[in-house]
Design a protein around this motif. Structure first.
Motif, PDB file in Angstrom:
ATOM      1  N   GLN A  33      17.232 -53.834 -35.270  1.00 39.04           N
ATOM      2  CA  GLN A  33      17.406 -54.569 -36.521  1.00 39.04           C
ATOM      3  C   GLN A  33      16.291 -54.245 -37.502  1.00 39.04           C
ATOM      4  OE1 GLN A  33      20.014 -56.467 -37.438  1.00 39.04           O
ATOM      5  NE2 GLN A  33      19.034 -56.719 -39.439  1.00 39.04           N
ATOM      6  N   ASP A  70      16.535 -53.007 -41.395  1.00 40.16           N
ATOM      7  CA  ASP A  70      15.819 -53.667 -42.497  1.00 40.16           C
ATOM      8  C   ASP A  70      14.970 -52.673 -43.286  1.00 40.16           C
ATOM      9  OD1 ASP A  70      16.979 -55.975 -41.653  1.00 40.16           O
ATOM     10  OD2 ASP A  70      15.178 -56.811 -40.707  1.00 40.16           O
ATOM     11  N   LYS A 125      17.007 -50.898 -45.712  1.00 43.07           N
ATOM     12  CA  LYS A 125      17.237 -51.688 -46.915  1.00 43.07           C
ATOM     13  C   LYS A 125      16.127 -51.469 -47.938  1.00 43.07           C
ATOM     14  CE  LYS A 125      21.019 -54.209 -46.263  1.00 43.07           C
ATOM     15  NZ  LYS A 125      22.133 -54.266 -47.244  1.00 43.07           N
ATOM     16  N   LEU A 183      11.567 -59.955 -39.241  1.00 48.84           N
ATOM     17  CA  LEU A 183      12.800 -59.413 -39.779  1.00 48.84           C
ATOM     18  C   LEU A 183      13.245 -60.201 -41.014  1.00 48.84           C
ATOM     19  CD1 LEU A 183      14.717 -58.906 -36.409  1.00 48.84           C
ATOM     20  CD2 LEU A 183      13.341 -57.236 -37.646  1.00 48.84           C
ATOM     21  N   MET A 184      14.249 -59.657 -41.694  1.00 49.74           N
ATOM     22  CA  MET A 184      14.786 -60.346 -42.865  1.00 49.74           C
ATOM     23  C   MET A 184      15.364 -61.709 -42.495  1.00 49.74           C
ATOM     24  SD  MET A 184      16.682 -57.469 -45.196  1.00 49.74           S
ATOM     25  CE  MET A 184      15.748 -56.316 -46.198  1.00 49.74           C
ATOM     26  N   LYS A 185      16.095 -61.760 -41.397  1.00 47.50           N
ATOM     27  CA  LYS A 185      16.708 -63.036 -41.005  1.00 47.50           C
ATOM     28  C   LYS A 185      15.660 -64.053 -40.580  1.00 47.50           C
ATOM     29  CE  LYS A 185      17.572 -61.482 -36.266  1.00 47.50           C
ATOM     30  NZ  LYS A 185      18.612 -61.281 -35.222  1.00 47.50           N
ATOM     31  N   PRO A 213      11.693 -56.960 -44.719  1.00 47.79           N
ATOM     32  CA  PRO A 213      10.888 -57.402 -43.580  1.00 47.79           C
ATOM     33  C   PRO A 213       9.396 -57.459 -43.910  1.00 47.79           C
ATOM     34  CG  PRO A 213      11.435 -55.098 -43.335  1.00 47.79           C
ATOM     35  CD  PRO A 213      12.136 -55.564 -44.584  1.00 47.79           C
TER      36      PRO A 213
END
Length: 397
Positions: free
Chosen positions: A40, A44, A47, A114-116, A312
């Motif tokens: 993941q 990211d 992105k 991470l982004m989440k 991130p």
């Protein structure tokens, strides 16, 4: 059946062919066996590198690093970012290579989010971007990469800043439109800890001089609103706009009956935004020199500009710099910089000499085999090579 793509309303942005050929492009891949969190993290980082990266690149399990180096020149790829997980120390490394001839910078990632993770850690809803923020590259901001005049020379700082700047196209003020600046990538260096910090933000432009509840009502009338404003506990719209936070709609306690004064409403608009702590945020209010994305962001209007971290978040340390590319046919070349400096070369090989000679042989070998696999000449050659390399590093400093 293939997925249908919208072509009438979702047209790609027009790009100059000359600039497109010169703009840097990158591959972000993972090497070896990694977990779902590292996989993941690779997505990211892609992105961040958009639109100049292969977002939908799929790595095959049988693919080697040399395969990516072979097809990179045909696709005009200039940078290669590889994430590897060490099976011995379980440490995560990021290798940043400049194609086609190097150099290669190896970073050890100390910690990351991470982004989440950042979205789930937010204390309140900060809204969503209007969309399309990944169609243009981010604005690169480098901090503390300048060499102090009275400090020890550190040529690796200039090398890192040059590599980071080469990963993104240069800003052309006379040709770039204001709506193309949608994201900010902040890379800072901490001299005390020798850590390189990476932060990724999106630019949020919101009305200035309007309370948060008024802005929420205006946003709920748009077609892209996620949900309308809940007025079930209020008698009219005035109860919602003027009610103090935490007070009920029919509350009449206190001298003001649960309502705010005009000064409190203005104060809320001045401190509106994530991370605001008081009235010292007036510097974020600007007058737009041109039209910007979003509702009502027209030229000449006053808007409040905020940076919202989207991730991130990475903190890493430079470990090694080599002249070539790791995994190429030409080899990685000589080591230009190492985290441990001269101690890696001056003390590792003498330590090998101090070990008993029987430690270098397999347990089940005869005396004739021990004579044939004497490794001492090899260690002497490596020791002389390490001393020569350390003298070169000292002379370059």
């Amino acid at each position: 059946m293939a997925r249908r793509r919208k072509t009438r309303t979702h047209k790609p942005a027009a790009e100059d062919p000359a600039l497109a050929a010169k703009s840097p492009k990158s591959f972000v891949i993972k090497s070896g066996t990694v977990g779902p969190s590292v996989a993941q993290l690779v997505r990211d980082i892609r992105k961040i590198m958009e639109p100049g990266t292969a977002t939908r690149l799929r790595e095959r399990a049988s693919a080697r690093l040399r395969d990516y180096l072979t097809m990179a020149p045909a696709l005009n790829v200039t940078h290669l970012l590889v994430l590897t997980l060490s099976a011995v120390t379980s440490s995560l490394h990021l290798r940043l290579a400049r194609l086609p001839a190097g150099p290669t910078l190896t970073f050890r990632i100390e910690r990351y989010s991470l982004m989440k993770d950042l979205v789930n850690a937010r204390t309140r809803n900060v809204g969503h971007a209007p969309g399309g923020e990944f169609r243009t590259p981010p604005l690169l901001v480098l901090s503390n990469f300048n060499q102090a005049p009275d400090a020890k020379p550190q040529p690796q700082l200039k090398l890192m800043s040059t590599m980071f700047q080469g990963m993104f196209p240069p800003i052309q003020i006379d040709k770039s439109a204001l709506p193309s600046f949608r994201r900010v990538l902040l890379i800072s260096y901490h001299a005390a800890t020798h850590l390189v910090s990476l932060r990724h933000y999106t630019i949020s432009v919101r009305p200035s001089g309007v309370s948060r509840r008024v802005r929420r009502v205006l946003d709920s009338t748009s077609s892209t609103a996620r949900k309308p404003v809940d007025l079930g506990d209020d008698q009219d719209i005035a109860d919602y706009l003027l009610r103090v936070k935490g007070a009920g709609g029919s509350s009449t306690s206190g001298s003001q009956g649960g309502y705010e004064t005009g000064s409190e409403t203005e104060g809320e608009s001045e401190t509106e935004g994530e991370g605001s702590g008081g009235e010292g945020q007036g510097s974020s209010k600007v007058e737009l020199p041109a039209d910007y994305v979003g509702r009502g962001n027209r030229k000449g209007t006053h808007r409040a500009v905020r940076l919202i971290e989207m991730g991130p978040r990475i903190e890493m340390r430079l470990v090694k710099v080599v002249e070539g590319i790791v995994g190429s046919l030409r080899g990685e070349g000589e080591t230009v910089f190492h985290e441990f400096g001269e101690s890696l070369f001056l003390f590792s090989f003498p330590l090998l000499f101090s070990l008993p000679r029987h430690r270098f042989y397999p347990p089940a070998t005869s005396s004739s085999q021990k004579e044939r696999i004497d490794l001492r000449p090899l260690f002497e050659l490596c020791s002389s090579r390490s001393v020569a390399l350390s003298s070169r590093l000292n002379s370059s400093r």
